[in-house]
Design a protein around this motif. Sequence first.
Motif, PDB file in Angstrom:
ATOM      1  N   ALA A 111      59.083   6.629  28.207  1.00 57.72           N
ATOM      2  CA  ALA A 111      59.841   5.659  29.021  1.00 57.72           C
ATOM      3  C   ALA A 111      59.745   6.097  30.469  1.00 57.72           C
ATOM      4  O   ALA A 111      59.531   7.282  30.761  1.00 57.72           O
ATOM      5  CB  ALA A 111      61.305   5.638  28.584  1.00 57.72           C
ATOM      6  N   TRP A 133      71.572   6.963  19.345  1.00 53.59           N
ATOM      7  CA  TRP A 133      71.153   5.571  19.127  1.00 53.59           C
ATOM      8  C   TRP A 133      70.795   5.334  17.661  1.00 53.59           C
ATOM      9  O   TRP A 133      71.235   4.363  17.028  1.00 53.59           O
ATOM     10  CB  TRP A 133      69.957   5.258  20.032  1.00 53.59           C
ATOM     11  CG  TRP A 133      69.511   3.836  19.985  1.00 53.59           C
ATOM     12  CD1 TRP A 133      68.687   3.256  19.053  1.00 53.59           C
ATOM     13  CD2 TRP A 133      69.892   2.795  20.897  1.00 53.59           C
ATOM     14  NE1 TRP A 133      68.516   1.928  19.341  1.00 53.59           N
ATOM     15  CE2 TRP A 133      69.242   1.609  20.459  1.00 53.59           C
ATOM     16  CE3 TRP A 133      70.690   2.749  22.036  1.00 53.59           C
ATOM     17  CZ2 TRP A 133      69.376   0.398  21.129  1.00 53.59           C
ATOM     18  CZ3 TRP A 133      70.824   1.533  22.698  1.00 53.59           C
ATOM     19  CH2 TRP A 133      70.184   0.376  22.234  1.00 53.59           C
ATOM     20  N   HIS A 167      80.317   1.902  24.948  1.00 52.04           N
ATOM     21  CA  HIS A 167      79.540   0.760  25.437  1.00 52.04           C
ATOM     22  C   HIS A 167      79.418  -0.332  24.357  1.00 52.04           C
ATOM     23  O   HIS A 167      79.434  -1.516  24.654  1.00 52.04           O
ATOM     24  CB  HIS A 167      78.162   1.247  25.880  1.00 52.04           C
ATOM     25  CG  HIS A 167      77.205   0.146  26.177  1.00 52.04           C
ATOM     26  ND1 HIS A 167      77.378  -0.730  27.238  1.00 52.04           N
ATOM     27  CD2 HIS A 167      76.062  -0.260  25.542  1.00 52.04           C
ATOM     28  CE1 HIS A 167      76.389  -1.608  27.236  1.00 52.04           C
ATOM     29  NE2 HIS A 167      75.586  -1.347  26.230  1.00 52.04           N
ATOM     30  N   SER A 285      60.361   2.562  22.515  1.00 48.43           N
ATOM     31  CA  SER A 285      61.071   1.308  22.817  1.00 48.43           C
ATOM     32  C   SER A 285      62.576   1.538  22.782  1.00 48.43           C
ATOM     33  O   SER A 285      63.307   1.003  23.625  1.00 48.43           O
ATOM     34  CB  SER A 285      60.621   0.155  21.918  1.00 48.43           C
ATOM     35  OG  SER A 285      60.814   0.487  20.590  1.00 48.43           O
ATOM     36  N   GLN A 286      63.056   2.355  21.851  1.00 47.30           N
ATOM     37  CA  GLN A 286      64.497   2.684  21.875  1.00 47.30           C
ATOM     38  C   GLN A 286      64.837   3.484  23.128  1.00 47.30           C
ATOM     39  O   GLN A 286      65.864   3.251  23.764  1.00 47.30           O
ATOM     40  CB  GLN A 286      64.871   3.513  20.633  1.00 47.30           C
ATOM     41  CG  GLN A 286      64.840   2.711  19.349  1.00 47.30           C
ATOM     42  CD  GLN A 286      65.047   3.577  18.110  1.00 47.30           C
ATOM     43  OE1 GLN A 286      65.167   4.801  18.202  1.00 47.30           O
ATOM     44  NE2 GLN A 286      65.074   2.953  16.943  1.00 47.30           N
ATOM     45  N   ARG A 288      63.477   3.303  25.996  1.00 46.26           N
ATOM     46  CA  ARG A 288      63.524   2.394  27.162  1.00 46.26           C
ATOM     47  C   ARG A 288      64.842   1.629  27.199  1.00 46.26           C
ATOM     48  O   ARG A 288      65.408   1.405  28.266  1.00 46.26           O
ATOM     49  CB  ARG A 288      62.322   1.450  27.153  1.00 46.26           C
ATOM     50  CG  ARG A 288      61.080   2.140  27.724  1.00 46.26           C
ATOM     51  CD  ARG A 288      59.812   1.336  27.446  1.00 46.26           C
ATOM     52  NE  ARG A 288      58.887   2.157  26.691  1.00 46.26           N
ATOM     53  CZ  ARG A 288      58.003   1.712  25.796  1.00 46.26           C
ATOM     54  NH1 ARG A 288      57.923   0.445  25.516  1.00 46.26           N
ATOM     55  NH2 ARG A 288      57.208   2.554  25.176  1.00 46.26           N
ATOM     56  N   GLU A 289      65.370   1.260  26.033  1.00 47.35           N
ATOM     57  CA  GLU A 289      66.694   0.602  26.018  1.00 47.35           C
ATOM     58  C   GLU A 289      67.766   1.575  26.497  1.00 47.35           C
ATOM     59  O   GLU A 289      68.685   1.216  27.228  1.00 47.35           O
ATOM     60  CB  GLU A 289      67.043   0.132  24.604  1.00 47.35           C
ATOM     61  CG  GLU A 289      66.113  -0.940  24.103  1.00 47.35           C
ATOM     62  CD  GLU A 289      66.760  -1.807  23.039  1.00 47.35           C
ATOM     63  OE1 GLU A 289      67.910  -2.210  23.224  1.00 47.35           O
ATOM     64  OE2 GLU A 289      66.090  -2.064  22.016  1.00 47.35           O
ATOM     65  N   ILE A 290      67.632   2.826  26.085  1.00 47.76           N
ATOM     66  CA  ILE A 290      68.628   3.843  26.460  1.00 47.76           C
ATOM     67  C   ILE A 290      68.547   4.154  27.954  1.00 47.76           C
ATOM     68  O   ILE A 290      69.571   4.242  28.633  1.00 47.76           O
ATOM     69  CB  ILE A 290      68.391   5.133  25.643  1.00 47.76           C
ATOM     70  CG1 ILE A 290      68.687   4.893  24.156  1.00 47.76           C
ATOM     71  CG2 ILE A 290      69.231   6.281  26.183  1.00 47.76           C
ATOM     72  CD1 ILE A 290      68.114   5.951  23.235  1.00 47.76           C
ATOM     73  N   THR A 291      67.326   4.299  28.479  1.00 49.53           N
ATOM     74  CA  THR A 291      67.212   4.655  29.905  1.00 49.53           C
ATOM     75  C   THR A 291      67.754   3.527  30.787  1.00 49.53           C
ATOM     76  O   THR A 291      68.251   3.785  31.873  1.00 49.53           O
ATOM     77  CB  THR A 291      65.754   5.006  30.296  1.00 49.53           C
ATOM     78  OG1 THR A 291      64.889   3.970  29.837  1.00 49.53           O
ATOM     79  CG2 THR A 291      65.320   6.339  29.737  1.00 49.53           C
ATOM     80  N   ARG A 292      67.677   2.285  30.294  1.00 52.21           N
ATOM     81  CA  ARG A 292      68.294   1.160  31.040  1.00 52.21           C
ATOM     82  C   ARG A 292      69.801   1.389  31.189  1.00 52.21           C
ATOM     83  O   ARG A 292      70.377   1.093  32.227  1.00 52.21           O
ATOM     84  CB  ARG A 292      68.050  -0.165  30.299  1.00 52.21           C
ATOM     85  CG  ARG A 292      66.829  -0.911  30.827  1.00 52.21           C
ATOM     86  CD  ARG A 292      66.854  -2.385  30.425  1.00 52.21           C
ATOM     87  NE  ARG A 292      66.550  -2.577  29.005  1.00 52.21           N
ATOM     88  CZ  ARG A 292      65.322  -2.611  28.503  1.00 52.21           C
ATOM     89  NH1 ARG A 292      64.281  -2.459  29.289  1.00 52.21           N
ATOM     90  NH2 ARG A 292      65.124  -2.792  27.219  1.00 52.21           N
ATOM     91  N   LEU A 293      70.414   1.932  30.139  1.00 51.84           N
ATOM     92  CA  LEU A 293      71.873   2.185  30.203  1.00 51.84           C
ATOM     93  C   LEU A 293      72.186   3.308  31.195  1.00 51.84           C
ATOM     94  O   LEU A 293      73.214   3.284  31.866  1.00 51.84           O
ATOM     95  CB  LEU A 293      72.415   2.537  28.813  1.00 51.84           C
ATOM     96  CG  LEU A 293      72.297   1.440  27.750  1.00 51.84           C
ATOM     97  CD1 LEU A 293      72.790   1.924  26.388  1.00 51.84           C
ATOM     98  CD2 LEU A 293      73.105   0.203  28.173  1.00 51.84           C
TER      99      LEU A 293
END
Length: 333
Positions: A111, A133, A167, A285-286, A288-293
């Motif tokens: 990511a 996650w 969250h 892909s997980q 990348r979702e986490i780094t968005r947070l």
Amino acid sequence: MKAFVLHRYGKKGALELAEVPIPELRDDEVLVQVHAAGVNLLDCKIRDGEFKLILPYRLPLILGHDVAGVVVRIGPRVRQFKVGDEVCARPDDFRIGSFAEFVPVKEASLALKPRGLTMEEAASIPLVALTAWQALVVKAGLKKGQKVFIQAGSGGVGTVAIQLARHLGATVATTTSSANVDLVKRLGADVVIDYRNQDFEDVLRDCDVVLNSQDGKTLAKSLRVLKAGGKLVSISGPPDPDFGTEIGAPWFVKLAMRLLSSGVRRQAKRREVGYSFLFMRANGSQLREITRLFDAGVIQPVVDRVFPFESTNEAMAYVEAGRAKGKVVVKLR
Ligand SMILES: NC(=O)c1ccc[n+]([C@@H]2O[C@H](COP(=O)([O-])OP(=O)(O)OC[C@H]3O[C@@H](n4cnc5c(N)ncnc54)[C@H](OP(=O)(O)O)[C@@H]3O)[C@@H](O)[C@H]2O)c1
């Protein structure tokens, strides 16, 4: 390149700082120049030989399961990353090795580094955040309004898991010692139990989900604080037969897993709750979702100590002592 190498399995043995060739890059990998590497108990357990059945590594081996750094080369099949990108990852099993100046990482496990974080902060995220996650979102399907008990809220996994659960809209209970009560409250814990002075079983009941990371006694008690239909996800064992199938373990390893987990699975069935073991996996892909947070400030990194690269053995000893508040990182650049 310089790397910390494991030559012989052994309890509390030291890794040796050595000059080794840069690993060959595969077509679907990028070469990351390591700026910082997170230290995990998994590194210590592999060094001690505790994971030989699950992760049969051939020695010599470079340890290190978390990396933040810069892409310096890309394989011909890489599409989404380019030279110069700042990235972070939990490299795949059998491709680990971030206690080194360079580590190849599969594009599918990578990511971009959250922009607002330092390299040390970014290196503290991947393994523990993916664990949180995969336990809370994937295995337990934690939902808004549910009650989750996250053990050891002040640890690497706990500090992320509390924030992720909040969250998701859950009410969070956690255990920690008195010194870390303020920390876990700041991260969002609603109910804090000082495990040295209080028994969580006297405080908690009707939980929907438990994230278990402690010993067998804690695991048995945790089953009793769940409501019927609740789910216990354990990251500290015992492994269950599904996990054996997932990793394609030979029959005798699967049998050992069936036997090791038969007691807890029987108790869980009797109480009408679910038991599953999680061994986290690299997953870009997980991540990348986490780094968005993290980018959005929904989850904050908690870094306890940063050691210089030369002190990697000391960093591992610090983690093993079991008192880390959040994560421990080694810094290379
Ligand atoms: N299966 C997987 O995929 C997976 C992934 C990650 C981690 N793990 C495992 O999960 C466990 C936790 O990992 P971690 O990285 O979060 O560990 P860690 O960061 O080393 O945990 C340290 C924290 O644990 C707290 N603690 C120690 N004993 C406690 C107890 N009895 N009750 C409550 N809190 C306690 C300490 O708080 P005080 O100082 O206040 O005591 C400290 O803040 C380890 O066994 C690790 O190997 C498994």
